[in-house]
Scaffold this active site. Structure first.
Site, PDB file in Angstrom:
ATOM      1  N   SER A  86       0.900  -1.363  -0.045  1.00 46.09           N
ATOM      2  CA  SER A  86      -0.043  -0.189  -0.089  1.00 46.09           C
ATOM      3  C   SER A  86       0.790   1.350  -0.084  1.00 46.09           C
ATOM      4  O   SER A  86       0.932   2.116   0.947  1.00 46.09           O
ATOM      5  CB  SER A  86      -0.969  -0.128   1.137  1.00 46.09           C
ATOM      6  OG  SER A  86      -1.617  -1.260   1.157  1.00 46.09           O
ATOM      7  N   ARG A 101       7.758   6.169  -4.102  1.00 45.59           N
ATOM      8  CA  ARG A 101       8.279   6.883  -2.940  1.00 45.59           C
ATOM      9  C   ARG A 101       7.595   6.267  -1.765  1.00 45.59           C
ATOM     10  O   ARG A 101       6.464   6.038  -1.874  1.00 45.59           O
ATOM     11  CB  ARG A 101       8.125   8.328  -2.776  1.00 45.59           C
ATOM     12  CG  ARG A 101       6.912   8.883  -2.661  1.00 45.59           C
ATOM     13  CD  ARG A 101       6.593  10.373  -3.051  1.00 45.59           C
ATOM     14  NE  ARG A 101       6.355  10.507  -4.429  1.00 45.59           N
ATOM     15  CZ  ARG A 101       4.999  10.317  -4.920  1.00 45.59           C
ATOM     16  NH1 ARG A 101       3.946  10.133  -3.912  1.00 45.59           N
ATOM     17  NH2 ARG A 101       4.666  10.371  -6.235  1.00 45.59           N
ATOM     18  N   ASP A 139      -4.121  -1.379  -1.320  1.00 44.54           N
ATOM     19  CA  ASP A 139      -5.130  -1.692  -0.362  1.00 44.54           C
ATOM     20  C   ASP A 139      -6.859  -0.843  -0.683  1.00 44.54           C
ATOM     21  O   ASP A 139      -7.717  -1.540  -0.411  1.00 44.54           O
ATOM     22  CB  ASP A 139      -4.792  -1.335   1.294  1.00 44.54           C
ATOM     23  CG  ASP A 139      -4.550   0.170   1.244  1.00 44.54           C
ATOM     24  OD1 ASP A 139      -4.414   0.845   0.451  1.00 44.54           O
ATOM     25  OD2 ASP A 139      -3.836   0.545   2.591  1.00 44.54           O
TER      26      ASP A 139
HETATM   27  C1  GLC Z   1      -0.921   6.211   1.710  1.00 44.76           C
HETATM   28  C2  GLC Z   1      -0.161   5.167   0.511  1.00 44.76           C
HETATM   29  C3  GLC Z   1      -1.379   4.454  -0.377  1.00 44.76           C
HETATM   30  C4  GLC Z   1      -2.105   3.870   0.564  1.00 44.76           C
HETATM   31  C5  GLC Z   1      -2.626   4.733   1.681  1.00 44.76           C
HETATM   32  C6  GLC Z   1      -3.633   3.833   2.766  1.00 44.76           C
HETATM   33  O1  GLC Z   1      -1.493   7.067   1.057  1.00 44.76           O
HETATM   34  O2  GLC Z   1       0.529   5.948  -0.369  1.00 44.76           O
HETATM   35  O3  GLC Z   1      -0.650   3.707  -1.412  1.00 44.76           O
HETATM   36  O4  GLC Z   1      -3.351   3.288  -0.164  1.00 44.76           O
HETATM   37  O5  GLC Z   1      -1.748   5.283   2.343  1.00 44.76           O
HETATM   38  O6  GLC Z   1      -3.133   2.828   3.161  1.00 44.76           O
END
Ligand code: GLC
Length: 418
Positions: A86, A101, A139
């Site tokens: 995620s 990143r 996610d």
């Molecule tokens: C951050 C991550 C994203 C993820 C979110 C919730 O924003 O960059 O990819 O979906 O957290 O976990």
């Protein structure tokens, strides 16, 4: 690509590398439509793995996976695995993902700009862990697909947790960067918005000095501007920075003549501290006074207690209302007049009034007028199915099905699916 229809079946593994925990699940999508069984183990993501060397991270993940499989899955069958990673990733294929990143406070060397799939698979191969990677997902896309498995009116998947983000389905014809795949224009593709990075240029949202400090002190300044105002990782820190400022402000001077040493420690208060304040049922805010004493060794006057409660409400309300802006933006872009939105994450599930405040904001932005008694909101944000587990399994299932049917669009290594 595409929604599930509820008839997906089979046994899958899901590995969820979230912001706080690592989770391994075995999911059985059963013969009964839209039903599943799940067994799972949770492992704490050690803080020291969030910084430093990436080898240790992959070794730890592979160890947890191995442990789980040895306990729960003794036969040598290579189960298909959905890996919920995620973080923002550039995905030219579903079995591939270049980390753009780190977000959510992670700062691990040697991963940004690289495909995380081979790194993960190398660590797994060293231990002969019997899995085959079927899909790397976010996610939010997992949440969207898991929720759509049980509710066909689901159109958006959101996470309001350590981080904050959403996913929705777009027609490939509207995605310029996929033009060279030559897919039929009405083919659906899940889009991970990474809306946490909205307004990184700081041209839209007004920022407080506290937002600016949070950003400056974070491992990735100038990134995740929107997320830093909303997500669970930051709510307690915003609140803490305001309190320290009001202590030092000579016109206010809260906690006067007290040692605020404990309060000066960055990230010492998490979102659950704010939740507890907002949940304090007593008129005299006795529970708030108690937690300030136990956690920060501060004695709080009645006037300060009122200020503290109001401040928590402001921080929590801003987060909920900004979150609703994201949902409203997708609804407007896609022309959704009514639909369900599946949401997951600690802030959505545990932060008091978050849902109600978000719903009020959505009504204002989408202009539904005054709510009549008993009326349902046209766009409702509801608690989602487990996206990082069941969603990962479903996306693995849908991908395997496509490969079986000979549709190899977006698959880098078709042989690995045999
Ligand atoms: C951050 C991550 C994203 C993820 C979110 C919730 O924003 O960059 O990819 O979906 O957290 O976990």
């Amino acid at each position: 690509m595409g929604f599930p229809d509820g008839n997906e079946q089979g046994k899958y593994l899901a590995l969820d590398m979230g912001g706080t925990n690592l989770r391994v699940c075995e999911i059985t999508l059963t013969e009964k439509k839209s039903e599943f069984d799940i067994i799972q183990s949770k492992y704490k993501m050690p803080e020291e793995l969030k910084v430093g060397n990436s080898d240790e991270l992959w070794e730890y993940i592979a160890d947890c996976l191995q442990q789980f499989i040895e306990t729960h899955h003794k036969d040598d069958n290579h189960l298909p695995l959905g890996f919920t990673f995620s973080y923002p990733a550039t995905q030219n294929f579903i079995d591939h993902g270049i980390l753009q990143r780190w977000t959510k406070g992670f700062d691990i060397d040697g991963v940004e700009g690289k495909d995380v799939v081979p790194m993960f698979l190398n660590a797994v191969a060293k231990r002969n862990v019997p899995i085959k990677l079927a899909a790397l997902i976010n996610d939010t896309t997992g949440t969207l697909i898991a929720s759509a498995y049980t509710d066909p009116t689901m159109r958006i998947g959101c996470i309001f947790g350590t981080g904050c983000n959403a996913a929705y389905m777009e027609d490939c014809g509207s995605i310029p960067k996929l033009a060279d795949m030559n897919l039929p224009p009405d083919t659906l593709m899940g889009i991970n918005c990474e809306w946490g990075a909205f307004d990184n240029e700081h041209v839209v949202l007004p920022r407080t000095p506290y937002d600016i400090t949070i950003d400056k002190e974070s491992p990735r300044p100038d990134q995740q501007a929107f997320e830093k105002m909303i997500a669970g990782l930051y709510l307690g820190e915003i609140f803490r920075l305001v309190l320290v400022d009001l202590h030092e402000d000579k016109d206010v001077r809260i906690f006067e003549n007290q040692d605020i040493k404990a309060l000066r420690k960055a990230y010492t208060l998490d979102a659950s501290f704010l939740s507890a304040i907002e949940e304090d049922p007593w008129e005299n805010l006795q529970e708030t006074a108690d937690i300030f004493k136990t956690k920060l060794n501060l004695d709080i006057t009645p006037a300060e207690l009122e200020l503290i409660r109001r401040l928590a409400e402001l921080v929590g309300t801003r987060a909920a209302r900004l979150s609703a802006c994201g949902v409203a933006a997708i609804c407007k872009k896609k022309g959704y007049k009514s639909c369900h939105v599946g949401a997951d994450g600690s802030v959505f599930n545990k932060y008091p009034h978050f849902k109600a405040r978000g719903a009020v904001a959505l009504r204002e932005i989408l202009d539904w007028g005054v709510k009549k008694p008993g009326e349902k909101d046209p766009v409702e944000i509801l608690a989602a199915e487990d996206g990082s587990g069941v969603g990962a399994a479903l996306i693995a299932a849908l991908t395997l099905k496509r490969v079986k049917e000979g549709n190899l669009a977006g698959i880098q290594h078709p042989d690995n699916y045999k």
